[in-house]
Structure formats: C-alpha cells, structure tokens
Design an enzyme around this catalytic site. Structure first.
Site, PDB file in Angstrom:
ATOM      1  N   PHE A 242      -1.751  -3.875  -2.290  1.00 53.99           N
ATOM      2  CA  PHE A 242      -1.101  -3.662  -3.590  1.00 53.99           C
ATOM      3  C   PHE A 242       0.323  -3.190  -3.314  1.00 53.99           C
ATOM      4  O   PHE A 242       0.521  -2.126  -2.742  1.00 53.99           O
ATOM      5  CB  PHE A 242      -1.833  -2.626  -4.447  1.00 53.99           C
TER       6      PHE A 242
ATOM      7  N   ASP B 170       4.353   0.006   3.771  1.00 50.31           N
ATOM      8  CA  ASP B 170       4.423   0.494   2.396  1.00 50.31           C
ATOM      9  C   ASP B 170       3.705   1.842   2.380  1.00 50.31           C
ATOM     10  O   ASP B 170       2.477   1.910   2.376  1.00 50.31           O
ATOM     11  CB  ASP B 170       3.741  -0.531   1.468  1.00 50.31           C
TER      12      ASP B 170
ATOM     13  N   LYS C 206       6.208   7.567  -5.386  1.00 52.83           N
ATOM     14  CA  LYS C 206       5.167   8.481  -5.890  1.00 52.83           C
ATOM     15  C   LYS C 206       5.515   9.965  -5.686  1.00 52.83           C
ATOM     16  O   LYS C 206       6.275  10.516  -6.461  1.00 52.83           O
ATOM     17  CB  LYS C 206       3.826   8.128  -5.261  1.00 52.83           C
TER      18      LYS C 206
HETATM   19  N1  PLP Z   1       2.774   0.222  -3.261  1.00 52.80           N
HETATM   20  C1  PLP Z   1       1.683   1.002  -3.233  1.00 52.80           C
HETATM   21  C2  PLP Z   1       0.953   1.175  -1.928  1.00 52.80           C
HETATM   22  C3  PLP Z   1       1.231   1.646  -4.373  1.00 52.80           C
HETATM   23  O1  PLP Z   1       0.118   2.402  -4.322  1.00 52.80           O
HETATM   24  C4  PLP Z   1       1.952   1.469  -5.578  1.00 52.80           C
HETATM   25  C5  PLP Z   1       1.475   2.098  -6.829  1.00 52.80           C
HETATM   26  O2  PLP Z   1       0.340   2.431  -6.993  1.00 52.80           O
HETATM   27  C6  PLP Z   1       3.099   0.672  -5.570  1.00 52.80           C
HETATM   28  C7  PLP Z   1       3.476   0.055  -4.397  1.00 52.80           C
HETATM   29  C8  PLP Z   1       3.917   0.479  -6.823  1.00 52.80           C
HETATM   30  O3  PLP Z   1       4.544   1.675  -7.174  1.00 52.80           O
HETATM   31  P1  PLP Z   1       5.127   1.883  -8.654  1.00 52.80           P
HETATM   32  O4  PLP Z   1       3.975   1.900  -9.593  1.00 52.80           O
HETATM   33  O5  PLP Z   1       5.871   3.187  -8.571  1.00 52.80           O
HETATM   34  O6  PLP Z   1       6.047   0.738  -8.907  1.00 52.80           O
END
Ligand code: PLP
Length: 390
Positions: A137, A222, A251
């Site tokens: 994700f 990520d 986050k």
């Molecule tokens: N990457 C990861 C691993 C995530 O857990 C999330 C959100 O849950 C995102 C990207 C996307 O972040 P945002 O919701 O701040 O755009």
C-alpha cells in the site's frame, strides 16, 4: 451536537469515501480519547500511527502555539528555518543525503517515484519500471495508487500509471528475475501495514538490495507507517540486513500535523533539481515546528527500547489469549489473527468497551498504540480483549 445529527450532516455534505465508526471524538490526551458524550477510550490506533507521541503532547502543543502566532506560511519561494532544520534532522538520522518535505504519505511516494524515474533516465533507461510487492500500500494519488496492486485492480480509475511490475512478497527469486536494465527502483514497505502487518522476509530485502546494486536501480523503502519509532528503532531499516537509497516517511512525523518527507542518500541527493518538484504548503514553519518537537520525543534510545519491550509484552499477552490464532509485527506495530470472530464486529465491541482497535481484514485486528504508553495501558488493553474474546 448529538452524534445522530452529525451523522445526518455528514451523509448530506461529505463525499462518501469513508466507512466511519459511530463515534465523535472531541478531546485527546496521551493514549486517551473522549467522545462527545464524555466517554473515555484507550486508543490503540493513534490516528493510524500518526499520534505516536500521544494526543496533544505538551511539547508539540507548545511548538504549534508559539509558531501559529508568529508565522505560519510564506511558500517555498522563500526560506524559513523550521523546514530546513527538519530536513537536516531527517537526513542526519537516516540516509545522509537531502529531504524533500511534503504534506502526506502519498505525496512522499510521488516524490520517490519521480526521483527514481529521473535517476533511471539519467542511466539511459527510456521506459523505467518500478518493482513493487503484492500486498503493498503506497497511497491514493495516481502514482502511488498505481504502485498499490490491490487498488490498481479497480477499473474505476483506469488508466493507471504504467511501469509498475508486481512480484510476490516472499519470493526473492521472482524479485531477482523481475529486476533488470529497465528497473528504476524496487519500492517496498519493510512491514506492510495496511494489508495486515505483514513482515517482509529479510531474504527478500537482501535480494532486493543486491538486485538493485547489480542493475544500478534504487532501493526505496516506504517507511510512512514503519518509521518514526513505530517498530522500536527510529527507522525500521535499522533492524534489517540492508539500507535503502531513498526512504519516504509521513504519519507520525508531524506529531499529529500533516507532514511527509522523501529522504535521499548522498548518491541520489542531486537527482531532483530546481523546477523538478514542489508543493505550496510543504515544510512550512507551523508543521515543521510540530515535527521537530515530535522528533525530540521519539528519537530517544530509552523510548525506543520501551517500544521494543512493550511490543514484546503486548504480543506475548495476545498470544496467550483464547481466540487468537496468530500474532505478528515488530515493536508497537502489531496484528492479531482471530480464530472464529469477525474482526469488524470485534472492533465495534471493543469500541463499546472503551478500546480503539482497527479491523483490517475479515479476521485481522491491527494495533498501533501511541509509543508513549506504559505497561498499565498494555495490560488494560489485553484485559479488555481477553474478556471480549473469552
Ligand atoms: N504508504 C504507507 C506504507 C501507508 O501506510 C500509507 C497510509 O496508510 C501511505 C503510504 C499513504 O499515506 P497518506 O494517507 O498520508 O497519503
């Protein structure tokens, strides 16, 4: 306003993209939230790992309070100190290159995708590919969405960005076979958060590092969910056998405010140049102040050791409960697989008992408590879950 009235207003005025639990929170402090009827909750989700320093941490509140009355925004046409200091802190604590600041996780990954593509064009690769894992994700804007296999299967938003190649999470040979001259990057979460707290095996991480080195591609982690102390080290990669070239985070980075960052190593810090990327709000003094305050709390060896210890205590406790088949995770990023119970229904019942947990599959509960909790809160959560699952 009564909860029912608020729900009615929401139904009329807010685009229906969220399936919300029937509760309105009005106040938070540490690991506690209070709803509009005065009921208290123990928060084992922390705004999906955003409030890692706890709700309304005094240092974050103070930093915001002071900054909001001094200067909140000037745009990136000019310098302000907070954003520069935040970039320095991010890079010195990790990959040593430079940081591009932004406002969310998906934007941090957009930056990483652009950087990886430009880097590949620099090597003469005209149609660069990015290798991603099944179960990943990476966000909801079109670039990261295209890198998220589970969501990019939805025809409603096609066509997706081309150039993403998907390999299984636990098959190093498949990854090695997918990386070649056209590969700009391998992008992965050290632990896949949104799809079930699935820990990526060390063998795959090592294979990705070696394959990227052979191909001249970038390894991108990520760490939007795993970063900022969540797994018991400031960055999750510190507990892994390989280091990335580029890392994204968001986050918990803002202490509750919206901040993201794409961080490079020294070898890739000049890839993005003037005019290549930008964002109006990014790295402004208000969010930078909050973020620096959150950093001060989390980048502390004693706190990080406690995250590992409390994570161990919580996992052992979960393991000993009836009705739980499997527990996985690292530090305070934990999931439990329920034996027979429905996860959504269990999370609703937990909410009724004053405990906030997150269902992320038919049988999976996810726990992302603030990193400032203590043994008492861990035991309290275990007590509630134990009574419920009994
Ligand atoms: N990457 C990861 C691993 C995530 O857990 C999330 C959100 O849950 C995102 C990207 C996307 O972040 P945002 O919701 O701040 O755009």
């Amino acid at each position: 306003m009564k909860l029912a009235e608020l729900q009615e207003l929401e139904r009329r005025w807010v685009v229906h993209t969220y399936a919300r639990m029937p509760v309105e929170f009005v106040r938070g402090e540490g690991a506690r939230l209070w709803d509009s009827e005065g009921k208290e909750y123990l928060d084992f989700l922390a705004g999906i790992s955003v409030c890692s320093v706890g709700h309304c941490h005094p240092a974050v509140v103070e930093a915001v309070r002071e900054q909001v009355g001094t200067l909140t925004h000037t745009s990136n046409l000019y310098l302000t100190e907070g954003g520069v200091r935040l970039a320095q802190r991010l890079c010195e604590s990790s990959l040593g290159g430079r940081a591009f600041l932004c406002n969310s996780g998906t934007e941090a990954n957009e930056c990483a995708i652009k950087l990886a593509r430009k880097h590949a064009h620099g090597r003469g690769t005209s149609e660069p590919e990015i290798v991603v894992l099944e179960g990943a994700f990476h966000g909801r804007t079109m670039g990261p969405l295209s890198a998220t296999p589970g969501l990019a299967a939805n025809p409603s938003f096609a066509p997706y960005l081309p150039g993403f190649r998907v390999v299984p999470r636990e098959d190093p040979d498949a990854l090695i076979a997918a990386v070649g001259d056209a590969t700009a990057a391998v992008m992965l979460e050290p632990i896949q958060g949104e799809t079930g707290v699935n820990v990526v095996p060390d063998e795959l991480i090592l294979a990705a590092r070696e394959a990227c080195d052979r191909a001249g591609a970038l390894l991108v982690f990520d760490e939007i969910q795993t970063g900022m102390g969540r797994t018991g080290s400031l960055w999750a990669y510190e507990q892994l056998p390989a280091r990335p070239d580029v890392m994204t985070t968001a986050k918990a980075l803002g202490g509750g405010l919206p901040v993201g960052a794409c961080i490079t190593n020294e070898a890739t810090m000049d890839v993005l140049e003037v005019g290549d990327h930008g964002s109006t709000f990014a790295g402004g003094p208000l969010v930078a102040g909050a973020s620096l305050a959150a950093f001060e709390v989390i980048d502390d060896p004693a706190l990080l050791r406690r995250v590992r210890d409390l994570g161990g205590r919580f996992c052992e406790g979960l393991d000993s409960l009836d009705g739980i088949a499997e527990v996985r995770g690292r530090g305070l990023m934990v999931a439990a697989e329920l034996v027979g119970a429905d996860a959504k229904e269990t999370a609703s019942r937990a909410l009724g008992e004053g405990l906030i947990v997150n269902p992320i599959g038919e049988r999976t509960l996810r726990f992302l408590p603030p990193l400032v909790i203590g043994e008492a809160e861990v035991d309290e959560a275990l007590g509630i879950l134990g009574r419920m699952l009994d």
